[in-house]
Enzyme design. Structure first.
Site, PDB file in Angstrom:
ATOM      1  CE  LYS A  51      -1.937  -0.985   3.935  1.00 13.98           C
ATOM      2  NZ  LYS A  51      -1.258  -2.249   4.255  1.00 13.98           N
ATOM      3  NE  ARG A  93      -4.245  -1.035   9.960  1.00 13.71           N
ATOM      4  CZ  ARG A  93      -3.225  -0.548   9.273  1.00 13.71           C
ATOM      5  NH1 ARG A  93      -3.245   0.672   8.830  1.00 13.71           N
ATOM      6  NH2 ARG A  93      -2.189  -1.300   9.034  1.00 13.71           N
ATOM      7  NE  ARG A 104       7.915  -2.746   6.008  1.00 12.58           N
ATOM      8  CZ  ARG A 104       6.608  -2.609   6.181  1.00 12.58           C
ATOM      9  NH1 ARG A 104       5.903  -1.958   5.279  1.00 12.58           N
ATOM     10  NH2 ARG A 104       6.010  -3.140   7.218  1.00 12.58           N
ATOM     11  NE  ARG A 120       6.627  -0.570  10.031  1.00 10.86           N
ATOM     12  CZ  ARG A 120       5.539  -0.526   9.267  1.00 10.86           C
ATOM     13  NH1 ARG A 120       5.571   0.096   8.084  1.00 10.86           N
ATOM     14  NH2 ARG A 120       4.426  -1.081   9.659  1.00 10.86           N
ATOM     15  NE  ARG A 160       2.014  -5.000  10.979  1.00 13.70           N
ATOM     16  CZ  ARG A 160       3.059  -4.712  10.207  1.00 13.70           C
ATOM     17  NH1 ARG A 160       4.243  -5.227  10.477  1.00 13.70           N
ATOM     18  NH2 ARG A 160       2.918  -3.912   9.188  1.00 13.70           N
TER      19      ARG A 160
END
Ligand code: AP5
Ligand code: MG
Length: 214
Positions: free
Chosen positions: A13, A88, A127, A160, A171
């Site tokens: 996203k 969300r 990431r 992160r 998540r």
């Protein structure tokens, strides 16, 4: 043009929202980035949000909705925006819809970037994020020129806190339970468009441009 990005954590996203913002010259508004900036600056909001984010849970709507509404009433959002990470939950979507209705406006496009859960877990561990300017990289798919250093601003990159595999699994569970119902919500508003997020970033973007128009 008011655009919402839907999709699981790590679906891409943020990557696509930045490309959309660039091409269509509208602001990229990411609630996750706003929370991370608050955590970095040690604000009260950041302290509250961090406990939820590190556990892979959603930050409560009370802390999220006003923040987002405030952001999209800024002058730079007058011609539209691309929302990444908001709404969300169904209550968040209803608040946004109501606020827009009051101004005779509505969401124009909800883009659902579809990626299966097993690919997501692989992506997240690679990431790397810049907490200074918000840029994201991937150690294999989008490497930096100098390892571990942001190409854009020169700050050190981090994994992160919520990209650890255990947290990613939570998540994803939270996504399926609380966020996935938005697919039906926006489908019933006739603004939902699905793109295949397992393709290369360029192909995903080309599919999105087909939806949004040149
Ligand atoms: P947020 O920051 O929104 O995180 P998220 O939804 O979990 O999504 P990510 O940012 O992890 O993934 P992304 O889809 O943006 O993927 P990306 O482009 O980086 O939210 C974090 C937390 O904040 C939440 O868990 C929650 O606690 C809180 N929060 C935020 N908003 C909230 C709200 N509205 N209500 C309540 N709580 C809220 O891509 C992922 C990786 O894959 C990158 O490394 C990228 O380079 C790579 N990649 C991207 N596209 C491709 C491709 N096509 N092929 C290969 N690799 C790719
Ligand atoms: Mg993101």
């Amino acid at each position: 043009m008011k655009i919402i990005m839907l999709g699981a954590p790590g679906a891409g996203k943020g990557t696509q929202a930045k490309m959309i913002a660039d091409k269509y010259q509208i602001p990229h508004v990411s609630t996750g980035d706003i929370f991370r900036a608050n955590i970095k600056n040690g604000t009260e909001l950041g302290k509250k949000a961090k406990t939820y984010m590190d556990a892979g849970e959603l930050v409560p709507d009370e802390l999220t909705v006003d923040l987002l509404m405030d952001r999209i009433s800024q002058p730079d959002c007058a011609n539209g925006y691309v929302l990444d990470g908001f709404p969300r939950t169904i209550p968040q979507a209803e608040c946004l819809e109501k606020a827009l209705e009051e101004r005779q406006e509505a969401v124009d496009f909800a883009i659902d970037v579809e990626v299966p859960d097993d690919s997501i877990i692989k992506r997240m561990s690679g990431r790397r994020a810049c907490l200074n300017c918000g840029a994201t990289y991937h150690i294999v798919h989008i490497p930096t020129k100098v390892e571990g250093i942001c190409d854009r601003c020169g700050s050190p990159l981090v994994l992160r806190d919520d990209d650890r595999p255990e947290t990613v699994k939570n998540r994803l569970a939270v996504y399926h339970q609380q966020t996935r119902p938005l697919i039906d919500f926006y489908s019933s508003r006739k603004v939902l468009h699905e793109v295949d997020g397992t393709q290369s970033m360029e192909k995903v973007f080309a599919d999105i441009v087909k939806v949004l128009g040149e």
